[in-house]
Motif scaffolding. Sequence first.
Motif, mmCIF file in Angstrom:
data_model
loop_
_atom_site.group_PDB
_atom_site.id
_atom_site.type_symbol
_atom_site.label_atom_id
_atom_site.label_comp_id
_atom_site.label_asym_id
_atom_site.label_seq_id
_atom_site.Cartn_x
_atom_site.Cartn_y
_atom_site.Cartn_z
ATOM 1 N N GLY A 1 8.165 39.852 64.387
ATOM 2 C CA GLY A 1 6.934 40.497 63.927
ATOM 3 C C GLY A 1 7.201 41.755 63.130
ATOM 4 N N TRP A 2 8.357 42.383 63.374
ATOM 5 C CA TRP A 2 8.688 43.578 62.598
ATOM 6 C C TRP A 2 8.853 43.237 61.124
ATOM 7 C CZ3 TRP A 2 13.152 45.414 66.325
ATOM 8 C CH2 TRP A 2 12.578 45.780 67.551
ATOM 9 N N LYS A 3 9.467 42.109 60.859
ATOM 10 C CA LYS A 3 9.669 41.683 59.474
ATOM 11 C C LYS A 3 8.330 41.405 58.797
ATOM 12 C CE LYS A 3 11.798 39.990 55.838
ATOM 13 N NZ LYS A 3 12.414 40.883 54.833
ATOM 14 N N GLU A 4 7.436 40.734 59.501
ATOM 15 C CA GLU A 4 6.125 40.429 58.941
ATOM 16 C C GLU A 4 5.334 41.708 58.680
ATOM 17 O OE1 GLU A 4 4.277 37.808 61.669
ATOM 18 O OE2 GLU A 4 5.776 36.202 61.420
ATOM 19 N N ALA A 5 5.414 42.660 59.618
ATOM 20 C CA ALA A 5 4.717 43.932 59.422
ATOM 21 C C ALA A 5 5.294 44.698 58.236
ATOM 22 C CB ALA A 5 4.810 44.773 60.688
ATOM 23 N N SER A 6 6.617 44.651 58.082
ATOM 24 C CA SER A 6 7.262 45.331 56.970
ATOM 25 C C SER A 6 6.829 44.734 55.636
ATOM 26 C CB SER A 6 8.779 45.237 57.121
ATOM 27 O OG SER A 6 9.439 45.833 56.029
ATOM 28 N N GLU A 7 6.752 43.404 55.554
ATOM 29 C CA GLU A 7 6.322 42.748 54.319
ATOM 30 C C GLU A 7 4.854 43.041 54.016
ATOM 31 O OE1 GLU A 7 7.217 38.673 54.989
ATOM 32 O OE2 GLU A 7 9.352 38.873 54.469
ATOM 33 N N THR A 8 4.055 43.124 55.072
ATOM 34 C CA THR A 8 2.633 43.431 54.884
ATOM 35 C C THR A 8 2.444 44.820 54.283
ATOM 36 O OG1 THR A 8 2.054 42.029 56.764
ATOM 37 C CG2 THR A 8 0.403 43.629 56.043
ATOM 38 N N LEU A 9 3.296 45.752 54.684
ATOM 39 C CA LEU A 9 3.212 47.123 54.179
ATOM 40 C C LEU A 9 3.890 47.284 52.822
ATOM 41 C CD1 LEU A 9 3.922 49.057 57.497
ATOM 42 C CD2 LEU A 9 1.731 48.802 56.330
ATOM 43 N N GLY A 10 4.475 46.198 52.305
ATOM 44 C CA GLY A 10 5.079 46.229 50.981
ATOM 45 C C GLY A 10 6.522 46.687 50.943
ATOM 46 N N ALA A 11 7.200 46.739 52.081
ATOM 47 C CA ALA A 11 8.600 47.176 52.109
ATOM 48 C C ALA A 11 9.511 46.047 51.645
ATOM 49 C CB ALA A 11 8.980 47.617 53.511
ATOM 50 N N SER A 12 10.575 46.407 50.965
ATOM 51 C CA SER A 12 11.558 45.418 50.519
ATOM 52 C C SER A 12 12.466 45.016 51.672
ATOM 53 C CB SER A 12 12.399 45.993 49.379
ATOM 54 O OG SER A 12 13.143 47.119 49.828
ATOM 55 N N ASN A 13 13.225 43.929 51.464
ATOM 56 C CA ASN A 13 14.156 43.481 52.490
ATOM 57 C C ASN A 13 15.225 44.537 52.772
ATOM 58 O OD1 ASN A 13 12.887 41.003 52.809
ATOM 59 N ND2 ASN A 13 14.120 40.029 51.202
ATOM 60 N N PHE B 1 14.976 47.805 52.406
ATOM 61 C CA PHE B 1 14.357 48.914 53.138
ATOM 62 C C PHE B 1 14.199 48.545 54.614
ATOM 63 C CE2 PHE B 1 10.820 51.322 54.857
ATOM 64 C CZ PHE B 1 11.078 52.607 54.401
ATOM 65 N N PHE B 2 13.797 47.309 54.883
ATOM 66 C CA PHE B 2 13.612 46.849 56.258
ATOM 67 C C PHE B 2 14.945 46.861 57.019
ATOM 68 C CE2 PHE B 2 13.719 43.192 59.221
ATOM 69 C CZ PHE B 2 12.789 43.656 60.144
ATOM 70 N N ILE B 3 16.013 46.392 56.369
ATOM 71 C CA ILE B 3 17.328 46.369 57.023
ATOM 72 C C ILE B 3 17.830 47.788 57.263
ATOM 73 C CG2 ILE B 3 19.743 45.728 56.708
ATOM 74 C CD1 ILE B 3 18.774 43.272 55.169
ATOM 75 N N LYS B 4 17.653 48.657 56.264
ATOM 76 C CA LYS B 4 18.179 50.019 56.342
ATOM 77 C C LYS B 4 17.419 50.878 57.347
ATOM 78 C CE LYS B 4 19.093 54.110 53.499
ATOM 79 N NZ LYS B 4 18.988 54.713 52.140
ATOM 80 N N LYS B 5 16.092 50.770 57.375
ATOM 81 C CA LYS B 5 15.284 51.667 58.187
ATOM 82 C C LYS B 5 14.895 51.107 59.551
ATOM 83 C CE LYS B 5 14.998 54.944 55.112
ATOM 84 N NZ LYS B 5 15.584 56.286 55.353
ATOM 85 N N VAL B 6 14.975 49.804 59.726
ATOM 86 C CA VAL B 6 14.549 49.206 60.996
ATOM 87 C C VAL B 6 15.723 48.554 61.740
ATOM 88 C CG1 VAL B 6 13.000 47.554 62.101
ATOM 89 C CG2 VAL B 6 12.239 48.812 60.077
ATOM 90 N N ILE B 7 16.370 47.594 61.071
ATOM 91 C CA ILE B 7 17.423 46.833 61.740
ATOM 92 C C ILE B 7 18.671 47.678 61.974
ATOM 93 C CG2 ILE B 7 18.897 44.801 61.592
ATOM 94 C CD1 ILE B 7 15.971 44.172 62.027
#
Length: 278
Positions: free
Chosen positions: A172-184, A186-192
């Motif tokens: 769900g974190w990935k889906e939320a990140s895409e909904t907010l317009g974050a790139s892949n 950005f998601f890896i760097k700031k979340v994963i």
Amino acid sequence: MKLSLKNRFLLLFVLLICIVLIFPIGVMILSSFSSQDGSFGVMNYQELFTNPYYKKAISNSLLLSMTAALVSEIVAVIGAWSLTKISDSAKESLVTVLNLASSFAGVPLAFSLIILLGNSGVINAISKAMHFSLTGSLNLYSWVGLIIAYSFFEIPLGMLFLYPIFEELDNGWKEASETLGASNWFFIKKVIYPILLPGLIETLLILFANAMGTYETAFALTGNKITLISTIIGSLIGGELDSNVPLACALSVVFGLTMVILVILGNLVVKKRTSTER
């Protein structure tokens, strides 16, 4: 003063830790400052850091252990991530296999590899029959052979430590990140990455310590061909002609201090990255 049952168990645990951990370490440190003739000083440490033979053993152990730990962790990351993508029944079976594989070390592992990849092993016999080399110029009794041998029990161990971390990642974190317009990225760097970093560093330290302390596998494959801290300690303790327990204790202290320094550096890296991300 009467102690409660809980405090009695706590006292028993503290006594057990003192007997099996603190007391032996204290004796080892004190012994490292003594010589075979009973004198007290830093002669053992001077010998370790001035004698090329021991200096080479320390550098060999550090290089081999870090290389094996890094290679094993890279493969373990892929394996742990893959475990999260399969069914629960298959996952339980594989975790059981990994537990067994992580314990398969020492002389049995060395002999298994010799039978499989040795000069007269199964694969070389098949290669000669086919007139085609399946292993190329691989020398099992070398640095590469030791890294391969260490990887056989380091990779399963790394997967067991990393798997729970990957299991906590929520799709769900990935889906939320895409909904907010974050790139892949950005998601890896700031979340994963912030979530995985502490586990990756801790696992690397465990794999490094495990490789540094391995004795039987290295000795069975290379003997004294490649000098390592673990094999020298074994020869200094068990040797009939060149036995030198105080020097072996000094080597053990160097190993322990190396681990303490690496743990401190690992914690500093994690704290620095965490504060930067915040």
